[in-house]
Scaffold this motif. Structure first.
Motif, PDB file in Angstrom:
ATOM      1  N   GLY A 363       1.819  -2.673  11.745  1.00 15.29           N
ATOM      2  CA  GLY A 363       2.282  -3.639  10.872  1.00 15.29           C
ATOM      3  C   GLY A 363       3.332  -4.344  11.460  1.00 15.29           C
ATOM      4  O   GLY A 363       4.185  -5.406  10.935  1.00 15.29           O
ATOM      5  N   ARG A 527       0.820  -5.275   5.956  1.00 17.24           N
ATOM      6  CA  ARG A 527      -0.043  -4.253   5.127  1.00 17.24           C
ATOM      7  C   ARG A 527      -1.433  -5.093   5.054  1.00 17.24           C
ATOM      8  O   ARG A 527      -1.476  -5.616   3.993  1.00 17.24           O
ATOM      9  CB  ARG A 527       0.470  -3.509   4.117  1.00 17.24           C
ATOM     10  CG  ARG A 527       1.983  -2.768   4.582  1.00 17.24           C
ATOM     11  CD  ARG A 527       2.411  -1.923   3.434  1.00 17.24           C
ATOM     12  NE  ARG A 527       3.555  -1.502   3.690  1.00 17.24           N
ATOM     13  CZ  ARG A 527       3.863  -0.290   4.114  1.00 17.24           C
ATOM     14  NH1 ARG A 527       2.974   0.371   4.485  1.00 17.24           N
ATOM     15  NH2 ARG A 527       5.032   0.313   4.586  1.00 17.24           N
ATOM     16  N   SER A 528      -2.352  -5.024   5.958  1.00 21.18           N
ATOM     17  CA  SER A 528      -3.575  -5.952   5.774  1.00 21.18           C
ATOM     18  C   SER A 528      -4.654  -5.531   6.369  1.00 21.18           C
ATOM     19  O   SER A 528      -4.662  -4.610   7.582  1.00 21.18           O
ATOM     20  CB  SER A 528      -3.144  -7.276   6.307  1.00 21.18           C
ATOM     21  OG  SER A 528      -4.050  -8.144   6.446  1.00 21.18           O
ATOM     22  N   ASN A 546      -7.234  -1.195   8.929  1.00 19.31           N
ATOM     23  CA  ASN A 546      -6.176  -1.439   7.927  1.00 19.31           C
ATOM     24  C   ASN A 546      -4.884  -0.898   8.247  1.00 19.31           C
ATOM     25  O   ASN A 546      -4.791   0.305   8.414  1.00 19.31           O
ATOM     26  CB  ASN A 546      -6.759  -0.878   6.737  1.00 19.31           C
ATOM     27  CG  ASN A 546      -6.161  -0.872   5.526  1.00 19.31           C
ATOM     28  OD1 ASN A 546      -5.132  -1.694   5.418  1.00 19.31           O
ATOM     29  ND2 ASN A 546      -6.107  -0.240   4.313  1.00 19.31           N
ATOM     30  N   THR A 547      -3.962  -1.744   8.127  1.00 23.54           N
ATOM     31  CA  THR A 547      -2.384  -1.063   8.619  1.00 23.54           C
ATOM     32  C   THR A 547      -1.832  -0.637   7.460  1.00 23.54           C
ATOM     33  O   THR A 547      -0.668  -0.109   7.693  1.00 23.54           O
ATOM     34  CB  THR A 547      -1.685  -2.541   9.440  1.00 23.54           C
ATOM     35  OG1 THR A 547      -1.512  -3.168   8.161  1.00 23.54           O
ATOM     36  CG2 THR A 547      -2.625  -2.961  10.449  1.00 23.54           C
ATOM     37  N   ASP A 548      -2.359  -0.661   6.379  1.00 22.45           N
ATOM     38  CA  ASP A 548      -1.714  -0.189   5.068  1.00 22.45           C
ATOM     39  C   ASP A 548      -1.870   1.287   5.108  1.00 22.45           C
ATOM     40  O   ASP A 548      -3.223   1.825   5.079  1.00 22.45           O
ATOM     41  CB  ASP A 548      -2.026  -0.752   3.893  1.00 22.45           C
ATOM     42  CG  ASP A 548      -1.412  -0.444   2.553  1.00 22.45           C
ATOM     43  OD1 ASP A 548      -0.812   0.810   2.427  1.00 22.45           O
ATOM     44  OD2 ASP A 548      -1.136  -1.348   1.925  1.00 22.45           O
ATOM     45  N   THR A 549      -0.732   2.095   5.003  1.00 19.24           N
ATOM     46  CA  THR A 549      -1.003   3.756   5.033  1.00 19.24           C
ATOM     47  C   THR A 549      -1.071   4.434   3.981  1.00 19.24           C
ATOM     48  O   THR A 549      -1.444   5.505   3.743  1.00 19.24           O
ATOM     49  CB  THR A 549       0.130   4.219   5.792  1.00 19.24           C
ATOM     50  OG1 THR A 549       1.531   3.899   5.088  1.00 19.24           O
ATOM     51  CG2 THR A 549       0.232   3.891   7.458  1.00 19.24           C
ATOM     52  N   GLU A 550      -1.052   3.476   2.622  1.00 23.20           N
ATOM     53  CA  GLU A 550      -0.907   4.063   1.334  1.00 23.20           C
ATOM     54  C   GLU A 550      -2.248   3.470   0.501  1.00 23.20           C
ATOM     55  O   GLU A 550      -2.867   4.394  -0.419  1.00 23.20           O
ATOM     56  CB  GLU A 550       0.251   3.701   0.701  1.00 23.20           C
ATOM     57  CG  GLU A 550       1.311   4.322   1.109  1.00 23.20           C
ATOM     58  CD  GLU A 550       2.715   4.242   0.607  1.00 23.20           C
ATOM     59  OE1 GLU A 550       2.687   3.216  -0.484  1.00 23.20           O
ATOM     60  OE2 GLU A 550       3.781   4.555   0.973  1.00 23.20           O
ATOM     61  N   LYS A 551      -2.778   2.323   0.591  1.00 28.32           N
ATOM     62  CA  LYS A 551      -3.884   1.739  -0.266  1.00 28.32           C
ATOM     63  C   LYS A 551      -4.974   1.236   0.671  1.00 28.32           C
ATOM     64  O   LYS A 551      -4.886   0.921   1.743  1.00 28.32           O
ATOM     65  CB  LYS A 551      -3.227   0.386  -0.834  1.00 28.32           C
ATOM     66  CG  LYS A 551      -1.820   0.682  -1.916  1.00 28.32           C
ATOM     67  CD  LYS A 551      -1.395  -0.310  -2.390  1.00 28.32           C
ATOM     68  CE  LYS A 551       0.167  -0.136  -3.015  1.00 28.32           C
ATOM     69  NZ  LYS A 551       0.665  -1.490  -3.905  1.00 28.32           N
ATOM     70  N   THR A 553      -7.621  -1.689   1.176  1.00 26.48           N
ATOM     71  CA  THR A 553      -7.623  -3.174   1.358  1.00 26.48           C
ATOM     72  C   THR A 553      -8.769  -3.756   1.466  1.00 26.48           C
ATOM     73  O   THR A 553      -9.734  -3.290   2.081  1.00 26.48           O
ATOM     74  CB  THR A 553      -6.514  -3.386   2.572  1.00 26.48           C
ATOM     75  OG1 THR A 553      -5.465  -2.757   2.493  1.00 26.48           O
ATOM     76  CG2 THR A 553      -6.301  -4.985   2.487  1.00 26.48           C
ATOM     77  N   PRO A 603      -6.927   3.515   3.571  1.00 31.22           N
ATOM     78  CA  PRO A 603      -5.538   3.408   4.079  1.00 31.22           C
ATOM     79  C   PRO A 603      -5.924   3.872   5.688  1.00 31.22           C
ATOM     80  O   PRO A 603      -6.454   5.041   5.721  1.00 31.22           O
ATOM     81  CB  PRO A 603      -4.648   4.581   3.363  1.00 31.22           C
ATOM     82  CG  PRO A 603      -5.190   4.309   2.122  1.00 31.22           C
ATOM     83  CD  PRO A 603      -6.673   4.331   2.248  1.00 31.22           C
TER      84      PRO A 603
END
Length: 610
Positions: A363, A527-528, A546-551, A553, A603
């Motif tokens: 990200g 984060r996308s 998905n570059t979000d490591t927690e959620k 998307t 994630p």
């Protein structure tokens, strides 16, 4: 008995049946390893080429072993010091892991330099300080071991690319009154080094009628290179971008070989260049090699590089290797220009391209910064990004990381949640344009980081400089989730030509189905979902991370309006292991922004739809 120069004969091109070249190198999946750091064939519990378990003296790494080599400050210093000396990996070790590579999905292994190094220096584990271009360094094995490795690799359907050096030799002579810095003039030489490293031998061809002790470890071989004219003798480079300094200067203590004028116009090869080309022709014929990675091409110049490419391609073709692969390490901004001017088949994407490939999944780089490197027709002087499919070798990590500069070197998994995003990064690498290459142990999520190259060159088989700050524990674990998922992705890549040869498009996305745009960075880190298409003839494969490591998307992803109709469905051909609870097996094409599909990724997820 007088010393006789080993192997100084060019094998007959008509005496053997050679392994044919691949039809297209973009169809291959490369794996780059350093011979000293990969395997010594003693790893317990690993699997051979048939899948049978092997017994060995080195136990497998488990989580509790992390840091077993640095329990005290003294231990930590010993571990670090071991990072710059030979650890014991061999050609036989590589052969013993061909099954490992095949099951990972590797179709071509790129082996770091293995030629005989300057003697009496245990720091030359990397292989880039050659003293004899016609022999194998005993640390790695023998010529027969190389030939046996290549033969066994071919039996597994794996090509072998060997790392070679023409720009320089090892530190085979000393300047008079100490080392010199380049200033545009030729310096006086004290003499060639003898087998102890002392510059006691005249700077001229050795007299084998009155030969020195251990002549095979004196000066440089083959003997044609012992002429003083073989070297520029102009001292070490200080300004790495100043011409002609970066062409004619020594590479630190490695002595610059005089290859001739760097311009390709009216080029005349020196005897040294001709000798090196003949040596590398010898190795093709002797070992049945399939390609060369050429070190420090920037410092060779276009003229010598073109001569090398023409000579090697013609020789390889004469023995039936019609697509022998020549890939050059070309640092700086001239990579693609160099490929076209010289006849190189491809350049290594080790600069800006590797930086963006590293930062995008984390990200920290806008997707357009990476994808535009493949479609900038003005820079590349190409009208289509399809040209890039076989002109650049792409990799997340390598052994130098020149784009980072300075003394901050790190593997992808060492920072910014790279261990979580490793699979997304590998998915991006394997399914975007270029010839993808995995740096050894990425599949095991090595986390090396430190103040020099040593920290990204861990010994995969353990040794005294093992991964995760360990010793005597190997990490050749085929049950590792990343290993297993890479194997799935590489199998899909082999199944679909679209992922190997197709055009490439970064896709606009939308959260609401109305406002579409390319993903971009907000608040310092993106984060996308990042999605792209590969299109070949009438087939489109949608890939997304998905570059979000927690959620998880969700986003609408634009697809080609001409290839799909509203209400059609795309089938999922690859999910990450945790995708099943997020992703349906099929997604329906919507009449949005032309055409679009709604994707949901977990994630750090990666998925492909067809």
């Amino acid at each position: 008995m007088p010393f006789e120069e080993p192997g100084h004969v060019r094998p007959s091109s008509k005496s053997n049946s050679y392994y044919p070249s691949p039809t297209a190198w973009e169809d291959q999946q490369l794996y780059f390893l350093l011979p000293d750091r990969f395997s010594n064939a003693n790893e317990d519990g690993t699997l051979d080429a048939t899948g049978a378990q092997v017994k060995g003296s080195i136990k497998a790494f488990i989580a509790a072993d992390n840091g077993n080599a640095i329990k005290s400050s003294f231990d930590a210093r010993v571990w670090e010091e071991n990072g710059v000396v030979f650890q014991g990996g061999t050609l036989k070790g590589i052969k013993s892991k061909l099954g490992y590579l095949k099951r990972l999905g590797i179709t071509a292994v790129w082996v770091g330099p293995i030629f005989k190094q300057v003697p009496n220096d245990d720091h030359l584990y990397h292989g880039y300080a050659v003293q004899n271009f016609l022999d194998i360094d005993p640390h790695f094995g023998s010529r027969e071991d190389l030939r046996d490795l290549v033969k066994s690799a071919h039996e597994q359907g794996i090509y072998v690319i060997l790392d070679i050096i023409l720009n320089h030799s090892g530190d085979v002579f000393a300047y008079k009154n100490g080392e010199k810095r380049w200033n545009g003039r030729r310096f006086e030489v004290e003499g060639f080094r003898d087998s102890t490293g002392a510059p006691n031998l005249p700077f001229r061809p050795l007299d084998l009628r009155n030969q020195p002790k251990n002549p095979e470890s004196c000066a440089i071989w083959p003997s044609e290179l012992q002429s003083p004219d073989s070297f520029t003798c102009e001292g070490a480079i200080s300004d790495w971008d100043h011409w002609p300094e970066f062409i004619r200067g020594d590479f630190l203590s490695l002595k610059d070989i005089n290859l001739g004028n760097d311009s390709p116009d009216d080029f005349a090869p020196t005897r040294a260049l001709q000798t090196l080309c003949q040596a590398y022709e010898y190795w093709i014929a002797y070992a049945d090699l399939d390609g060369y990675r050429i070190d420090t091409v920037k410092h060779m110049g276009d003229g010598p590089t073109r001569y090398l490419c023409t000579t090697i391609h013609e020789f390889a073709s004469s023995i039936g290797k019609n697509n022998f692969f020549l890939v050059g390490e070309v640092t700086g901004s001239r990579a693609f220009e160099t490929v076209e001017l010289t006849g190189l088949d491809a350049a290594l994407g080790v600069g800006n391209l590797q930086e963006k490939l590293w930062k995008l999944p984390k990200g920290y780089a806008a997707p357009a910064e990476y994808f535009d490197l493949f479609r900038n027709a003005t820079f590349l002087k190409k009208g289509t990004n399809a040209w890039m499919r076989d002109k650049v070798v792409t990799m997340i990590d390598d052994h130098d990381q020149v784009w980072r500069g300075g003394n901050d070197k790190a593997r992808f998994c060492s920072e910014s949640e790279g261990d979580k995003l490793c699979l997304a990064a590998v998915g991006l690498n394997l399914t975007t344009l270029g010839i993808p290459c995995i740096y050894y142990a990425t599949e095991q999520r090595f986390d090396g980081r430190g103040a020099s190259d040593r920290y990204i060159r861990e010994a995969m088989f353990g040794g005294n400089f093992g991964p995760f700050r360990t010793k005597d524990r190997h990490c050749l674990d085929e049950s590792n989730p990343v290993f297993q998922e890479i194997a799935k992705i590489t199998a899909i890549r082999q199944e679909y030509a679209t992922l190997r040869r197709g055009r490439q498009y970064l896709r606009e996305i939308s959260a609401n189905g109305k406002d579409f745009s390319l993903p971009y960075i907000i608040g310092g880190r993106m984060r996308s979902i990042v999605a792209w298409s590969r299109i070949f003839a009438d087939q489109e494969i949608i890939c997304a991370i998905n570059t979000d490591t927690e959620k998880s998307t969700q986003a609408y992803v634009t697809i080609d309006a001409g290839l799909h109709f509203g209400g059609a469905v795309l089938r999922r051909i690859y999910p990450t292991p945790s995708d099943n609870k997020f992703l349906p097996d099929e997604v329906q094409v919507k009449e949005l922004n032309g055409k679009a599909v709604l994707l949901t990724l977990p994630p750090c997820g990666f998925a492909m739809y067809l």
